[in-house]
Motif scaffolding. Structure first.
Motif, mmCIF file in Angstrom:
data_model
loop_
_atom_site.group_PDB
_atom_site.id
_atom_site.type_symbol
_atom_site.label_atom_id
_atom_site.label_comp_id
_atom_site.label_asym_id
_atom_site.label_seq_id
_atom_site.Cartn_x
_atom_site.Cartn_y
_atom_site.Cartn_z
ATOM 1 N N LEU A 83 13.181 10.968 1.048
ATOM 2 C CA LEU A 83 13.789 12.011 0.210
ATOM 3 C C LEU A 83 13.810 13.349 0.956
ATOM 4 O O LEU A 83 14.802 14.084 0.927
ATOM 5 C CB LEU A 83 13.024 12.158 -1.106
ATOM 6 C CG LEU A 83 13.147 11.004 -2.100
ATOM 7 C CD1 LEU A 83 12.221 11.226 -3.287
ATOM 8 C CD2 LEU A 83 14.585 10.888 -2.587
ATOM 9 N N TYR A 84 12.727 13.624 1.629
ATOM 10 C CA TYR A 84 12.609 14.886 2.353
ATOM 11 C C TYR A 84 13.674 14.978 3.451
ATOM 12 O O TYR A 84 14.362 15.988 3.589
ATOM 13 C CB TYR A 84 11.192 15.010 2.940
ATOM 14 C CG TYR A 84 10.961 16.325 3.641
ATOM 15 C CD1 TYR A 84 10.751 17.495 2.919
ATOM 16 C CD2 TYR A 84 10.955 16.397 5.041
ATOM 17 C CE1 TYR A 84 10.563 18.709 3.555
ATOM 18 C CE2 TYR A 84 10.757 17.601 5.692
ATOM 19 C CZ TYR A 84 10.565 18.759 4.945
ATOM 20 O OH TYR A 84 10.385 19.939 5.581
ATOM 21 N N GLU A 85 13.802 13.883 4.163
ATOM 22 C CA GLU A 85 14.791 13.864 5.266
ATOM 23 C C GLU A 85 16.205 13.953 4.714
ATOM 24 O O GLU A 85 17.057 14.676 5.252
ATOM 25 C CB GLU A 85 14.630 12.589 6.097
ATOM 26 C CG GLU A 85 13.451 12.663 7.053
ATOM 27 C CD GLU A 85 13.251 11.356 7.815
ATOM 28 O OE1 GLU A 85 14.263 10.763 8.211
ATOM 29 O OE2 GLU A 85 12.105 10.935 7.988
ATOM 30 N N ALA A 86 16.438 13.212 3.630
ATOM 31 C CA ALA A 86 17.776 13.285 3.009
ATOM 32 C C ALA A 86 18.081 14.706 2.580
ATOM 33 O O ALA A 86 19.202 15.201 2.737
ATOM 34 C CB ALA A 86 17.842 12.346 1.817
ATOM 35 N N ASP A 87 17.066 15.376 2.046
ATOM 36 C CA ASP A 87 17.248 16.768 1.603
ATOM 37 C C ASP A 87 17.541 17.676 2.784
ATOM 38 O O ASP A 87 18.413 18.552 2.714
ATOM 39 C CB ASP A 87 15.983 17.221 0.865
ATOM 40 C CG ASP A 87 16.076 18.640 0.394
ATOM 41 O OD1 ASP A 87 17.066 18.966 -0.324
ATOM 42 O OD2 ASP A 87 15.186 19.460 0.727
ATOM 43 N N THR A 139 18.865 16.876 5.684
ATOM 44 C CA THR A 139 20.188 16.631 6.292
ATOM 45 C C THR A 139 21.325 17.169 5.421
ATOM 46 O O THR A 139 22.425 17.411 5.907
ATOM 47 C CB THR A 139 20.426 15.125 6.529
ATOM 48 O OG1 THR A 139 20.156 14.443 5.308
ATOM 49 C CG2 THR A 139 19.538 14.597 7.620
#
Lengths: 192, 185
Positions: A10-14, A16
């Motif tokens: 979730l953090y990475e998706a956020d 990007t």
């Protein structure tokens, strides 16, 4: 998949996705302007609502007053009608009483007038008596002063004829007998 | 702690009529509010309207703020509420103009599509988060993306810690179901 793995994903998706578009520098001023506009609008709305309420109250009270006035007018009209009816009734009564009084007065006057008139029979009797007296008087004058024996006899006879019941008829009869007696005496004397 | 105290002081100043205090509050919190709104609304990018709405509500209600929680928690609560009403309005809009809006939203999401595989994967993840019901998405964003504590998150959402844990667990389960295939690849 563990919680940490999901968290990392979730953090990475956020990350990007990129952050939000930079906000304008005068955000606070814009907020203040909007707040001011909203406060003005709220104030205007309240004033308008108050005005509408006042207007409604005004109309309502005016209607109430109008209705009360109308009711009062109707009540007054009713009272006036009642008074008028009462007055008319009283006036009619007064008129009737006055008419009655007038009639009574007229009746009294007529009765008084009637009372003032003498009995006509009596009057006729009197007049007849007077006439008889006058005829006898004339006949006496004719016989004694004017020496008109025939006219006097005629007048005496007339009294006897016209007023046979009166006392002057009796007087006329006496005079006639006296005249006849005198004539008889005079004829006797002439013969002697 | 210092920041909290600082905000309390600013709130007090604002309550006394000093409007410059509000400017400082906006400066300090607007970025966090924007990030939270961006995440809650599904990363649309432009969230200035929401942020303005949040600060407008704060401006009008700040004098009634009793500092029973931190200012940020209070602002986050407002943000949550504003995002909910924003989404509700959007939903109504979609109902009325379903076709046009559906097209618009489709193009909107396509614009963000990227050629690279990773980007597509992350976009799928974001879609999965977006697809979560509101009651699961809000705890996920606050807890995992905003990295708030359990207490703070529960407070902002006005639910108990247990309820929050249940919601988070269910949200994870859903994400796991949606993303297993994707992660497997």
């Amino acid at each position: 998949m563990t919680e940490d793995k999901i968290k990392n994903l979730l953090y990475e998706a956020d990350q990007t996705a990129g952050g939000p578009v930079p906000l304008s520098s005068n955000l606070a001023a814009a907020v203040r302007r909007r707040a001011s506009r909203r406060q003005t609008a709220n104030l205007a709305l309240r004033v308008a609502a108050a005005a509408v309420i006042l207007f409604a109250i005004g109309i309502w009270s005016f209607n109430v007053k109008k209705t009360r006035d109308r009711q009062r007018i109707v009540a007054l009209e009713m009272q006036i009608k009642e008074l008028k009816t009462q007055t008319d009734a009283t006036l009619n009564l007064i008129r009737e009483v006055l008419d009655e009084e007038r009639k009574q007065r007229r009746l009294n006057e007529l009765q008084a007038q009637l009372a003032s008139y003498s009995d006509p029979l009596e009057e006729i009797q009197k007049q007849a008596d007077k006439t008889a007296f006058f005829l006898v008087y004339q006949a006496n004058r004719m016989y004694r002063e004017l020496d008109q024996k025939d006219s006097a006899i005629k007048a005496y006879k007339r009294v006897i004829e016209l007023f046979p019941q009166s006392r002057w008829a009796e007087v006329a009869r006496q005079r006639l007998s006296e005249i006849q007696k005198n004539q008889h005496d005079n004829s006797k004397g002439d013969l002697i | 702690m210092t920041k909290t105290l600082d905000y309390e002081f600013l709130v007090e100043k604002f309550s006394r009529g000093d409007e410059t205090a509000f400017d400082r509050i906006v400066e300090g919190c607007s970025a966090d509010i924007a990030v939270l709104a961006n995440r809650l609304l599904g990363w649309p990018g432009d969230v200035e309207d929401i942020v303005q709405d949040v600060f407008l509500a704060a401006f009008l209600g700040l004098k009634k703020f009793r500092c029973e929680c931190s200012l940020k928690t209070w602002l986050f609560t407002i943000t949550i509420n504003k995002c909910r009403s924003y989404r509700y309005k959007q939903m109504l809009y979609l109902r009325f103009f379903s076709k046009a809006a559906a097209k618009a939203s489709a193009t909107g999401t396509c614009n963000e599509g990227k050629a690279q595989m990773d980007d597509e994967t992350f976009q799928e993840i974001r879609h999965a988060v977006q697809a979560l019901p509101l009651k699961y998405r809000e705890p996920v964003v606050l807890r995992y993306l905003q990295e708030l504590s359990m207490e703070e998150t529960a407070r902002i959402l006005s639910i108990s810690k247990n309820a929050l844990q249940v919601r988070l667990s269910r949200a994870r389960e859903r994400l796991r179901q949606d993303l297993t295939e994707l992660i497997g690849q």
